[in-house]
Scaffold this motif. Structure first.
Motif, PDB file in Angstrom:
ATOM      1  N   ALA A 103      62.617  61.899 -29.048  1.00  0.00           N
ATOM      2  CA  ALA A 103      63.398  62.202 -30.250  1.00  0.00           C
ATOM      3  C   ALA A 103      64.743  62.847 -29.936  1.00  0.00           C
ATOM      4  CB  ALA A 103      62.597  63.095 -31.176  1.00  0.00           C
ATOM      5  N   ALA A 104      64.792  63.596 -28.871  1.00  0.00           N
ATOM      6  CA  ALA A 104      66.054  64.254 -28.551  1.00  0.00           C
ATOM      7  C   ALA A 104      66.985  63.363 -27.737  1.00  0.00           C
ATOM      8  CB  ALA A 104      65.791  65.553 -27.787  1.00  0.00           C
ATOM      9  N   GLN A 105      66.474  62.206 -27.381  1.00  0.00           N
ATOM     10  CA  GLN A 105      67.305  61.299 -26.591  1.00  0.00           C
ATOM     11  C   GLN A 105      68.349  60.617 -27.475  1.00  0.00           C
ATOM     12  OE1 GLN A 105      66.928  61.139 -23.191  1.00  0.00           O
ATOM     13  NE2 GLN A 105      65.599  62.859 -23.691  1.00  0.00           N
ATOM     14  N   PRO A 106      69.430  60.175 -26.851  1.00  0.00           N
ATOM     15  CA  PRO A 106      70.483  59.548 -27.642  1.00  0.00           C
ATOM     16  C   PRO A 106      69.992  58.323 -28.379  1.00  0.00           C
ATOM     17  CG  PRO A 106      71.238  59.931 -25.388  1.00  0.00           C
ATOM     18  CD  PRO A 106      69.784  60.252 -25.426  1.00  0.00           C
ATOM     19  N   LEU A 107      69.096  57.567 -27.793  1.00  0.00           N
ATOM     20  CA  LEU A 107      68.770  56.286 -28.402  1.00  0.00           C
ATOM     21  C   LEU A 107      67.283  56.048 -28.369  1.00  0.00           C
ATOM     22  CD1 LEU A 107      69.611  53.401 -29.386  1.00  0.00           C
ATOM     23  CD2 LEU A 107      69.614  52.764 -26.980  1.00  0.00           C
ATOM     24  N   MET A 108      66.774  55.572 -29.495  1.00  0.00           N
ATOM     25  CA  MET A 108      65.406  55.098 -29.502  1.00  0.00           C
ATOM     26  C   MET A 108      65.437  53.663 -29.966  1.00  0.00           C
ATOM     27  SD  MET A 108      63.202  58.269 -30.964  1.00  0.00           S
ATOM     28  CE  MET A 108      64.194  58.504 -32.403  1.00  0.00           C
ATOM     29  N   GLY A 109      64.679  52.822 -29.318  1.00  0.00           N
ATOM     30  CA  GLY A 109      64.673  51.404 -29.658  1.00  0.00           C
ATOM     31  C   GLY A 109      63.924  51.147 -30.937  1.00  0.00           C
ATOM     32  N   SER A 110      64.064  49.963 -31.448  1.00  0.00           N
ATOM     33  CA  SER A 110      63.428  49.583 -32.695  1.00  0.00           C
ATOM     34  C   SER A 110      62.348  48.551 -32.411  1.00  0.00           C
ATOM     35  CB  SER A 110      64.479  48.997 -33.627  1.00  0.00           C
ATOM     36  OG  SER A 110      63.876  48.354 -34.710  1.00  0.00           O
ATOM     37  N   THR A 111      61.252  48.632 -33.195  1.00  0.00           N
ATOM     38  CA  THR A 111      60.159  47.676 -33.005  1.00  0.00           C
ATOM     39  C   THR A 111      60.457  46.334 -33.647  1.00  0.00           C
ATOM     40  OG1 THR A 111      59.103  48.530 -34.979  1.00  0.00           O
ATOM     41  CG2 THR A 111      58.404  49.466 -32.883  1.00  0.00           C
ATOM     42  N   VAL A 112      61.465  46.284 -34.500  1.00  0.00           N
ATOM     43  CA  VAL A 112      61.882  44.983 -35.053  1.00  0.00           C
ATOM     44  C   VAL A 112      63.282  44.703 -34.524  1.00  0.00           C
ATOM     45  CG1 VAL A 112      60.499  45.342 -37.128  1.00  0.00           C
ATOM     46  CG2 VAL A 112      62.945  45.853 -37.177  1.00  0.00           C
ATOM     47  N   PRO A 113      63.665  43.458 -34.453  1.00  0.00           N
ATOM     48  CA  PRO A 113      64.998  43.160 -33.903  1.00  0.00           C
ATOM     49  C   PRO A 113      66.092  43.881 -34.706  1.00  0.00           C
ATOM     50  CG  PRO A 113      63.732  41.148 -34.275  1.00  0.00           C
ATOM     51  CD  PRO A 113      62.964  42.251 -34.893  1.00  0.00           C
ATOM     52  N   PRO A 114      66.965  44.591 -34.019  1.00  0.00           N
ATOM     53  CA  PRO A 114      68.035  45.294 -34.725  1.00  0.00           C
ATOM     54  C   PRO A 114      68.925  44.314 -35.499  1.00  0.00           C
ATOM     55  CG  PRO A 114      67.894  46.029 -32.443  1.00  0.00           C
ATOM     56  CD  PRO A 114      67.015  44.826 -32.570  1.00  0.00           C
TER      57      PRO A 114
ATOM     58  N   PRO B 271      64.710  47.731 -42.486  1.00  0.00           N
ATOM     59  CA  PRO B 271      64.082  47.478 -41.180  1.00  0.00           C
ATOM     60  C   PRO B 271      65.106  46.827 -40.244  1.00  0.00           C
ATOM     61  CG  PRO B 271      62.655  46.730 -42.968  1.00  0.00           C
ATOM     62  CD  PRO B 271      63.955  47.109 -43.591  1.00  0.00           C
ATOM     63  N   GLY B 272      65.174  47.315 -39.021  1.00  0.00           N
ATOM     64  CA  GLY B 272      66.169  46.793 -38.083  1.00  0.00           C
ATOM     65  C   GLY B 272      67.508  47.511 -38.194  1.00  0.00           C
ATOM     66  N   GLY B 273      67.577  48.464 -39.115  1.00  0.00           N
ATOM     67  CA  GLY B 273      68.830  49.190 -39.322  1.00  0.00           C
ATOM     68  C   GLY B 273      68.998  50.331 -38.328  1.00  0.00           C
ATOM     69  N   TYR B 274      70.003  51.146 -38.544  1.00  0.00           N
ATOM     70  CA  TYR B 274      70.398  52.160 -37.578  1.00  0.00           C
ATOM     71  C   TYR B 274      70.479  53.538 -38.227  1.00  0.00           C
ATOM     72  CZ  TYR B 274      71.866  47.943 -35.107  1.00  0.00           C
ATOM     73  OH  TYR B 274      71.892  46.715 -34.512  1.00  0.00           O
ATOM     74  N   LEU B 275      70.118  54.526 -37.431  1.00  0.00           N
ATOM     75  CA  LEU B 275      70.236  55.917 -37.888  1.00  0.00           C
ATOM     76  C   LEU B 275      71.087  56.681 -36.888  1.00  0.00           C
ATOM     77  CD1 LEU B 275      69.287  58.433 -39.609  1.00  0.00           C
ATOM     78  CD2 LEU B 275      67.376  58.606 -37.993  1.00  0.00           C
ATOM     79  N   PHE B 276      72.148  57.278 -37.389  1.00  0.00           N
ATOM     80  CA  PHE B 276      72.988  58.148 -36.555  1.00  0.00           C
ATOM     81  C   PHE B 276      72.758  59.567 -37.032  1.00  0.00           C
ATOM     82  CE2 PHE B 276      76.918  60.524 -35.828  1.00  0.00           C
ATOM     83  CZ  PHE B 276      77.205  60.237 -34.499  1.00  0.00           C
ATOM     84  N   TYR B 277      72.427  60.470 -36.106  1.00  0.00           N
ATOM     85  CA  TYR B 277      72.139  61.844 -36.558  1.00  0.00           C
ATOM     86  C   TYR B 277      72.531  62.846 -35.488  1.00  0.00           C
ATOM     87  CZ  TYR B 277      67.991  62.546 -33.622  1.00  0.00           C
ATOM     88  OH  TYR B 277      67.164  62.731 -32.563  1.00  0.00           O
ATOM     89  N   ASP B 278      72.493  64.097 -35.889  1.00  0.00           N
ATOM     90  CA  ASP B 278      72.840  65.207 -35.011  1.00  0.00           C
ATOM     91  C   ASP B 278      71.554  65.676 -34.311  1.00  0.00           C
ATOM     92  OD1 ASP B 278      73.597  67.563 -33.843  1.00  0.00           O
ATOM     93  OD2 ASP B 278      74.479  68.455 -35.660  1.00  0.00           O
ATOM     94  N   ASN B 279      71.458  65.448 -33.012  1.00  0.00           N
ATOM     95  CA  ASN B 279      70.204  65.788 -32.327  1.00  0.00           C
ATOM     96  C   ASN B 279      70.291  67.105 -31.572  1.00  0.00           C
ATOM     97  OD1 ASN B 279      71.721  65.158 -30.127  1.00  0.00           O
ATOM     98  ND2 ASN B 279      70.435  63.469 -29.393  1.00  0.00           N
TER      99      ASN B 279
END
Lengths: 624, 351
Positions: free
Chosen positions: A6-17, A107-115
């Motif tokens: 969770a604290a990593q910059p990127l987490m992959g998605s289980t559905v195609p982005p 689904p397949g969307g993106y979340l940008f947040y402050d980690n």
């Protein structure tokens, strides 16, 4: 996905982005009062400068500091400007609304947040791409002053996003330079913050995302302005000199814009004196009273208000109708009844505006669909009020009034003359022309009026809300009263010939299905019709209402179709009510499609409503 | 039909004023109010004041609200434009009219129900704004047209016709007007024309918000024993602080009074107010002292009348707003519309 990720910059998605170029929705979730509005606006303007149409919407609470606020941007090379369901990129900057914000991502969307602070995995979703950036720690390391931390944090995330979705940084730099023109230090500081964010993203984040911007040429010569400002300009060009108003969301910015434009365009160049008067009244009753007083005395006057204001003004509106005094009311609708949802949009004042006040009354309404029409109708309303000697409403809503929109450039024909209506002059009176204030001499049921002070012995009359004869003499005689009321009805027929015509657009193939809509529903309609065609194969003829009373073209449209969907943003189908009442058509033909949760209506909603009626068991579900 | 035109029987030897008008030219229709109504005396005082000041009748706009008093503009200045508006809302209509054309004289006529109850807010705010107007309240303490209910100016302890006592505190309109910044404030009595006419004249000449509270007994519903707005009661308790004359520019000022007892106040537009002092040391330009004086005398049960306060150099709403001299209703298209070129430039700034 595991908690430590969770604290990593990127987490992959289980559905195609999602992969999209110039066609997606970005939503910023912020806390109001944090200075995010100008950063978000900068973001939108940068996209426009790249030639890509974008439609932003400010979703805000009735509050000044500390509550959630959102800024949603529909980016569409195709030019779709209606709101769209679902979010492709959520910029989640508000912990208060985290859960609902994350939920709204497609689904397949993106979340940008402050980690900066790690969040448990349960706070995320597996079917989206998560991009974290330690915004707070990063900003705090660079800035010591709390206010700077807050403001530059916004610019830093704009910088990071510019790298993620490919916004030309030069465009943002130019916009910042324009915004802070003459304050070089501030420009440099903002440029620095922009590049700090951008450089961080390029070094640490998965740039570019599947959502990409590419320079385009779809904006054309359109301008970017909110409906309230455009309406205020319309009032200015329409010759309004008196504005009396009482602050109320979402209309306040209309009077404030009028003040700004008057300062710029309406001061006597030599003396600096003002050819306008703006009074912030003690309440809406006084606002409309002043407007009516000024209109009676020959000045063009208006007020700007919202639903609660119309309720308060109703007695005066009846006076304007009965005593025949020009007035203009800009009603920027919000969700009612009562205080309702004061910062959410709706089209729920249609009925009260059309029939405001006790006794038999009806009033002309102008229904702009976008800022350009707000300008046109703002100017036209002044002419119509003088011509018809009555209150004319320009009915906007929060969606049109308070959001900046791409719209056709505003235009003015210098040969156009303001239509002051029927005013008898001192010379005409002196020449012996018969003056009866309520006398129909031309057969259009519009009598002549005189301005106070015109002639020493002729043309004086007494204005009153009580009954009177054709020469303005008080009377309680039933036949004189009735004659006058019937003339007012005849004047209503004259009004029908002066209002802007409804705009009809026919489908490629003949059809007995129609759709009627107006105002801020407009941008969602073309897209809705595309969806309906996809889902059902049906096509519909369209009629966009631009005014009340309805012209003959509206009756023709209703007569020519078997089923007509009336799309509106209120619970009680208020425009449908007017159509049934005024056209005496078969109510069964008019099918309600109603959206009234305070959010702007979407194409998907309209398509669902109409498709379900056309084909009760759809062959295939709408893609959702 | 309640409209009664007044027969035009002008006596050939009727006196004419400087403009060549006779008193008749300032009259209106025949009053339909009750015989003996104080309001008719006020209408007559308005007619006389306008005649004596030689005001062109058509350059006066008369506005009112709703009620007996608000009906009276029909009974004077028949050649002037009149506006019988909405209950309690005359001040806003007058304000708007005044903004549209600053060159006319604005006369607002209202009642105690109209201005102290339903329209108390509008009364207050029009005074606060300094609208250039003469605002006359014809104050009888009751609602006449609805047959005798107490209004907000009825004194606590006053009795209505059926003997019921009013328990609410009275609104003192002159006190409020002074407190809110009216720049010409007077109180008078409809039964004292010699006092009232000059006060109206001074108000008409005043630049700014001029307010006159005129106690005007209602013969039908408030002229009985136990009323504090009856002819008898007001005559007994009337304490004039001064007696005023309005001197127009053409008249010679002759000093034939004892020094210290008379004061000359020159209003902004050149009109002179000649005040014969009845109360010692009363300074009509001292606002704080006026408020203090009024409260002190009210506690003694006196009804203080006369010119109570004046700021001879007052500013008005147009002054505060810095509006142009030319009336808005006479501005040309060129003066109003910025034009296509300005719009093109604006468009360019919105991209």
């Amino acid at each position: 996905m595991s908690p430590q990720d969770a604290a990593q910059p990127l987490m992959g998605s289980t559905v195609p982005p999602i992969q999209a170029v110039n066609d997606f929705v970005v939503k910023f979730a912020n806390v109001n009062g944090s200075g995010s509005a100008s950063a978000n606006q900068l973001f939108a303007k940068a996209i426009l400068r790249m030639g890509i149409p974008v439609t932003p919407r400010n979703i805000f609470p009735s509050n000044i500091q500390g509550l959630p606020t959102w800024y949603e941007m529909r980016i569409s090379d195709k030019g779709h400007m209606g709101a769209r369901e679902g979010v492709d990129l959520m910029v989640a900057m508000n912990p208060q609304t985290w859960d609902e914000d994350v939920k709204s991502i497609r689904p397949g969307g993106y979340l940008f947040y402050d980690n900066t602070k790690p969040l448990p995995a349960s706070k995320f979703r597996a079917d989206i791409t998560v991009v974290g950036m330690p915004l707070t720690s990063f900003t705090n390391a660079a800035y010591a002053v709390p206010r700077e931390r807050q403001l530059f944090k916004n610019i830093i995330y704009v910088g990071a996003l510019s790298a993620l979705i490919n916004i030309d940084p030069k465009v943002i730099e130019d916009l910042l330079a324009e915004q802070f023109r003459g304050r070089d230090k501030l420009i440099a500081a903002n440029h620095k913050a922009l590049h700090m964010g951008r450089d961080y993203a390029l070094a640490h984040l998965p740039c570019p995302l599947g959502l990409q911007l590419a320079a385009s040429d779809k904006v054309g010569d359109r301008i970017f302005i909110d409906g309230n400002a455009a309406a205020a300009l319309g009032a200015l060009y329409g010759g309004a000199t008196v504005c009396a108003w009482y602050p109320i969301t979402p209309s306040s910015s209309l009077a404030e814009a009028f003040t700004r434009y008057c300062e710029r365009y309406r001061k006597d160049k030599e003396t600096g004196k003002k050819r306008y008067a703006i009074v912030q009244a003690e309440d809406e009753l006084a606002s409309i009273g002043m407007v009516i007083g000024a209109g009676w005395n020959g000045a063009r006057a208006f007020t700007a208000t919202s639903g609660p204001g119309i309720s308060l003004m109703s007695e005066f509106i009846g006076l304007s109708y009965f005593a025949e005094i020009p007035a203009v009311i800009f009603d920027v609708q919000r969700s009612g009844p009562s205080t309702g949802m004061p910062t959410r949009t709706q089209q729920s004042d249609i009925k009260i505006c059309a029939y405001a006040s006790h006794g038999d009354t009806k009033h002309p309404l102008l229904l702009p669909e976008d800022p350009n029409e707000c300008f046109q109708f703002g100017a036209l309303s002044m002419d119509l009020a003088d011509r018809l000697q009555t209150t004319v409403f320009v009915v906007l809503d929060l969606e049109i009034g308070m959001n900046e929109r791409l719209t056709a450039p505003l235009q003015w024909d210098d040969s156009r003359k303001l239509d002051r209506g029927k005013v008898m002059t001192s010379d005409e009176l002196q020449a012996g022309k018969v003056f009866g204030r309520y006398l129909d001499v031309d057969g259009d049921a519009i009598p002549y009026r005189t301005y106070p002070g015109t002639h020493p012995t002729k043309g004086g009359y007494f204005t009153r809300g009580t009954s009177r004869d054709e020469f303005a003499r008080y009377t309680e005689a039933g036949d004189a009263y009735q004659r006058n009321m019937e003339r007012l009805l005849k004047k209503w027929d004259t009004a029908k010939t002066l209002m802007p015509k409804a705009v009809r657009t026919d489908a490629a193939a003949p059809t007995k299905l129609g759709v009627i809509y107006y105002g801020s529903t407009s941008p969602a309609i073309p897209e809705a019709l595309e969806l309906i065609a996809e889902q059902t194969g049906a096509s519909l003829n369209q009629l966009r209402l631009r005014a009340f009373p309805f012209g003959p073209e509206v009756e023709e449209f209703v007569d020519a179709h078997d089923t007509i969907f009336v799309v509106e943003q209120n619970r009680d189908a208020q425009m449908r009510m007017l159509l049934i009442n005024e056209l005496e058509c078969n109510p069964k033909k008019l099918v309600r499609v109603l959206h009234y949760n305070g959010a702007p209506i979407t194409a998907e909603f309209i398509a669902r409503g109409i498709a379900a009626h056309i084909n009760p068991t759809p062959v295939r579900e709408a893609a959702e | 039909m309640t409209y009664l035109p007044k027969p035009k029987l002008a006596h050939p030897e009727l006196q004419k004023n400087d403009l060549g008008y006779t008193r008749r030219d300032y009259e209106g229709s025949i009053s339909t109010l009750c015989a003996g109504c104080g309001h008719d005396s006020i209408s007559a005082a308005i007619i006389r004041a306008c005649y004596e000041l030689s005001l062109p009748p058509h350059r006066i706009a008369k506005l009112s609200g709703i009620g007996c008093s608000s009906k009276t503009p029909t009974y004077f200045l028949g050649n002037s434009h009149g506006f019988n508006s909405v209950h309690g809302r005359m001040p806003s209509v007058l304000t708007g009219a005044n903004l549209a054309n600053r060159e006319l004289i604005y006369l607002g006529v209202s009642g105690d129900g109209d201005s102290a109850s339903i329209g108390f807010g509008q009364f207050s705010h029009s005074i606060r704004r300094g609208v250039n107007m003469t605002y006359i309240v014809e104050n009888n303490g009751v609602y006449g047209l609805t047959k005798g209910q107490f209004s907000a100016t009825a004194d606590r302890g006053a009795k209505n016709k059926r003997g019921v006592e009013n328990m609410d505190e009275a609104i003192d309109m002159v006190g409020i007007a002074i407190q809110l910044g009216a720049t010409y404030v007077a109180r008078s009595f409809s039964g004292d024309k010699n006092q009232l006419v000059p006060l109206i004249k001074g108000a008409l000449q005043h630049n700014g918000a001029a307010f006159i509270d005129t106690i005007s007994p209602c013969v039908m519903f408030n002229n009985h024993e136990g009323s504090t707005k009856s002819y008898d009661y007001v005559r007994e308790h009337n304490e004039a602080v001064n007696f005023m004359d309005v001197v127009t520019g053409r008249e010679e000022i002759t000093v034939d009074y004892e020094p210290g007892t008379t004061e000359i106040v020159r209003q902004h537009n050149g009109g002179l107010l000649k005040l014969r002092k009845l109360a010692n040391d009363y300074d009509v330009t001292d606002r704080v002292a006026a408020m203090n004086f009024l409260e002190t005398r009210k506690a003694r049960g006196e009804i203080v009348t006369g010119l109570l306060y004046v700021d001879p150099d007052a500013e008005d709403l147009h002054g505060y707003l810095e509006t142009a001299e030319k009336p808005f209703n006479a501005l040309t298209d060129e003066e109003l519309v910025p034009g296509a070129a300005a719009l093109a430039k604006l468009n360019a700034s919105l991209r």
